[in-house]
Motif scaffolding. Structure first.
Motif, PDB file in Angstrom:
ATOM      1  N   VAL A  42      27.408  60.449  77.373  1.00 25.71           N
ATOM      2  CA  VAL A  42      28.696  60.082  76.774  1.00 25.71           C
ATOM      3  C   VAL A  42      29.388  61.330  76.227  1.00 25.71           C
ATOM      4  N   PHE A  43      28.619  62.210  75.576  1.00 25.65           N
ATOM      5  CA  PHE A  43      29.155  63.477  75.077  1.00 25.65           C
ATOM      6  C   PHE A  43      29.786  64.274  76.217  1.00 25.65           C
ATOM      7  N   ARG A  44      29.053  64.394  77.320  1.00 23.32           N
ATOM      8  CA  ARG A  44      29.551  65.161  78.476  1.00 23.32           C
ATOM      9  C   ARG A  44      30.817  64.533  79.054  1.00 23.32           C
ATOM     10  N   GLU A  45      30.877  63.195  79.066  1.00 25.12           N
ATOM     11  CA  GLU A  45      32.080  62.513  79.555  1.00 25.12           C
ATOM     12  C   GLU A  45      33.282  62.850  78.683  1.00 25.12           C
ATOM     13  N   LEU A  46      33.106  62.828  77.366  1.00 24.36           N
ATOM     14  CA  LEU A  46      34.211  63.168  76.464  1.00 24.36           C
ATOM     15  C   LEU A  46      34.594  64.636  76.619  1.00 24.36           C
ATOM     16  N   ASP A  47      33.595  65.499  76.716  1.00 28.17           N
ATOM     17  CA  ASP A  47      33.850  66.935  76.854  1.00 28.17           C
ATOM     18  C   ASP A  47      34.579  67.238  78.164  1.00 28.17           C
ATOM     19  N   SER A  48      34.268  66.483  79.201  1.00 26.55           N
ATOM     20  CA  SER A  48      34.893  66.749  80.502  1.00 26.55           C
ATOM     21  C   SER A  48      36.353  66.312  80.536  1.00 26.55           C
ATOM     22  N   ALA A  49      36.806  65.608  79.499  1.00 29.73           N
ATOM     23  CA  ALA A  49      38.227  65.276  79.390  1.00 29.73           C
ATOM     24  C   ALA A  49      39.045  66.539  79.121  1.00 29.73           C
ATOM     25  N   GLY A  50      38.359  67.619  78.765  1.00 29.70           N
ATOM     26  CA  GLY A  50      39.027  68.892  78.508  1.00 29.70           C
ATOM     27  C   GLY A  50      38.416  69.993  79.341  1.00 29.70           C
ATOM     28  N   GLY A  52      35.179  71.186  79.247  1.00 33.86           N
ATOM     29  CA  GLY A  52      33.764  71.102  79.588  1.00 33.86           C
ATOM     30  C   GLY A  52      32.923  72.237  79.037  1.00 33.86           C
ATOM     31  N   ASP A  53      33.303  72.751  77.855  1.00 33.67           N
ATOM     32  CA  ASP A  53      32.617  73.929  77.302  1.00 33.67           C
ATOM     33  C   ASP A  53      31.421  73.594  76.415  1.00 33.67           C
ATOM     34  N   LEU A  55      31.622  71.618  73.774  1.00 32.72           N
ATOM     35  CA  LEU A  55      32.153  71.269  72.458  1.00 32.72           C
ATOM     36  C   LEU A  55      33.289  70.274  72.653  1.00 32.72           C
ATOM     37  N   ILE A  56      33.365  69.292  71.781  1.00 35.65           N
ATOM     38  CA  ILE A  56      34.455  68.323  71.851  1.00 35.65           C
ATOM     39  C   ILE A  56      35.510  68.704  70.817  1.00 35.65           C
ATOM     40  N   GLN A  57      36.707  69.023  71.306  1.00 36.36           N
ATOM     41  CA  GLN A  57      37.842  69.307  70.432  1.00 36.36           C
ATOM     42  C   GLN A  57      38.635  68.023  70.193  1.00 36.36           C
ATOM     43  N   HIS A  58      39.603  68.096  69.258  1.00 38.38           N
ATOM     44  CA  HIS A  58      40.435  66.933  68.941  1.00 38.38           C
ATOM     45  C   HIS A  58      41.058  66.325  70.196  1.00 38.38           C
ATOM     46  N   ASN A  59      41.671  67.162  71.038  1.00 41.90           N
ATOM     47  CA  ASN A  59      42.378  66.636  72.206  1.00 41.90           C
ATOM     48  C   ASN A  59      41.414  65.963  73.186  1.00 41.90           C
ATOM     49  N   GLU A  60      40.196  66.478  73.296  1.00 39.33           N
ATOM     50  CA  GLU A  60      39.199  65.872  74.181  1.00 39.33           C
ATOM     51  C   GLU A  60      38.734  64.526  73.621  1.00 39.33           C
ATOM     52  N   MET A  61      38.530  64.466  72.310  1.00 34.46           N
ATOM     53  CA  MET A  61      38.127  63.209  71.679  1.00 34.46           C
ATOM     54  C   MET A  61      39.223  62.169  71.868  1.00 34.46           C
ATOM     55  N   ARG A  62      40.478  62.568  71.641  1.00 38.51           N
ATOM     56  CA  ARG A  62      41.598  61.627  71.799  1.00 38.51           C
ATOM     57  C   ARG A  62      41.652  61.116  73.244  1.00 38.51           C
ATOM     58  N   ALA A  63      41.611  62.025  74.218  1.00 38.77           N
ATOM     59  CA  ALA A  63      41.704  61.638  75.628  1.00 38.77           C
ATOM     60  C   ALA A  63      40.531  60.750  76.036  1.00 38.77           C
ATOM     61  N   SER A  87      29.753  70.941  60.684  1.00 36.03           N
ATOM     62  CA  SER A  87      29.926  72.371  60.415  1.00 36.03           C
ATOM     63  C   SER A  87      31.316  72.708  59.915  1.00 36.03           C
ATOM     64  N   GLY A  88      32.278  71.798  60.135  1.00 38.50           N
ATOM     65  CA  GLY A  88      33.635  72.048  59.682  1.00 38.50           C
ATOM     66  C   GLY A  88      34.424  73.016  60.550  1.00 38.50           C
ATOM     67  N   ASP A  89      33.945  73.252  61.787  1.00 36.62           N
ATOM     68  CA  ASP A  89      34.630  74.219  62.659  1.00 36.62           C
ATOM     69  C   ASP A  89      35.707  73.582  63.531  1.00 36.62           C
ATOM     70  N   GLY A  90      35.934  72.280  63.384  1.00 38.34           N
ATOM     71  CA  GLY A  90      36.986  71.617  64.142  1.00 38.34           C
ATOM     72  C   GLY A  90      36.554  71.119  65.506  1.00 38.34           C
ATOM     73  N   THR A  91      35.295  71.322  65.866  1.00 39.17           N
ATOM     74  CA  THR A  91      34.762  70.838  67.137  1.00 39.17           C
ATOM     75  C   THR A  91      33.439  70.123  66.890  1.00 39.17           C
ATOM     76  N   LEU A  92      33.018  69.338  67.870  1.00 34.44           N
ATOM     77  CA  LEU A  92      31.728  68.650  67.782  1.00 34.44           C
ATOM     78  C   LEU A  92      30.788  69.203  68.832  1.00 34.44           C
ATOM     79  N   ASN A  93      29.596  69.630  68.400  1.00 37.03           N
ATOM     80  CA  ASN A  93      28.562  69.974  69.372  1.00 37.03           C
ATOM     81  C   ASN A  93      27.707  68.721  69.602  1.00 37.03           C
ATOM     82  N   LEU A  94      26.746  68.833  70.493  1.00 37.10           N
ATOM     83  CA  LEU A  94      25.941  67.660  70.843  1.00 37.10           C
ATOM     84  C   LEU A  94      25.163  67.128  69.648  1.00 37.10           C
TER      85      LEU A  94
END
Length: 113
Positions: A42-50, A52-53, A55-63, A87-94
């Protein structure tokens, strides 16, 4: 185990309706196959909306959430990301994503170690 030790305060208890709604939907998706591998899928699916690095950024989570039929306001999306982003870095790792889905507060776990 870690998941039922709410008396130790490891399980998140206070959260907004949007955070609960997103967590419940991600749990539902992740539970089709038992274990961490489905959460990672599921993480990879969300990450691939952007990009695919990994990390899940805001725009990837929204999409990704919109593809699931979950349309959030900007404020709700910020609440979800803040609840999950240990971590407060604005992205989500696995790890952050996994702890968010199962409802564990990573900051409290670190205090125990």
């Amino acid at each position: 185990g870690l998941y039922n030790e709410n008396e130790a305060g490891l399980i998140r208890t206070e959260e907004s309706a949007a955070v609960t709604r997103v967590r419940d939907e991600l749990r539902r998706l992740s539970s089709t196959v038992d274990g961490f591998d489905r959460i990672e899928a599921v993480f990879r699916e969300l990450d691939s909306a952007g990009d695919g690095d990994g990390l899940i950024q805001h725009n990837e989570m929204r999409a990704g959430l919109e593809q699931l039929g979950l349309v959030l306001s900007k404020h709700e999306l910020n609440e979800v990301m803040k609840a999950a982003d240990d971590s407060g870095d604005g992205t989500l790792n696995l790890d952050e994503f996994h702890c968010f889905i199962v409802g564990i507060d990573m900051a409290k776990i670190r205090k125990l170690n």
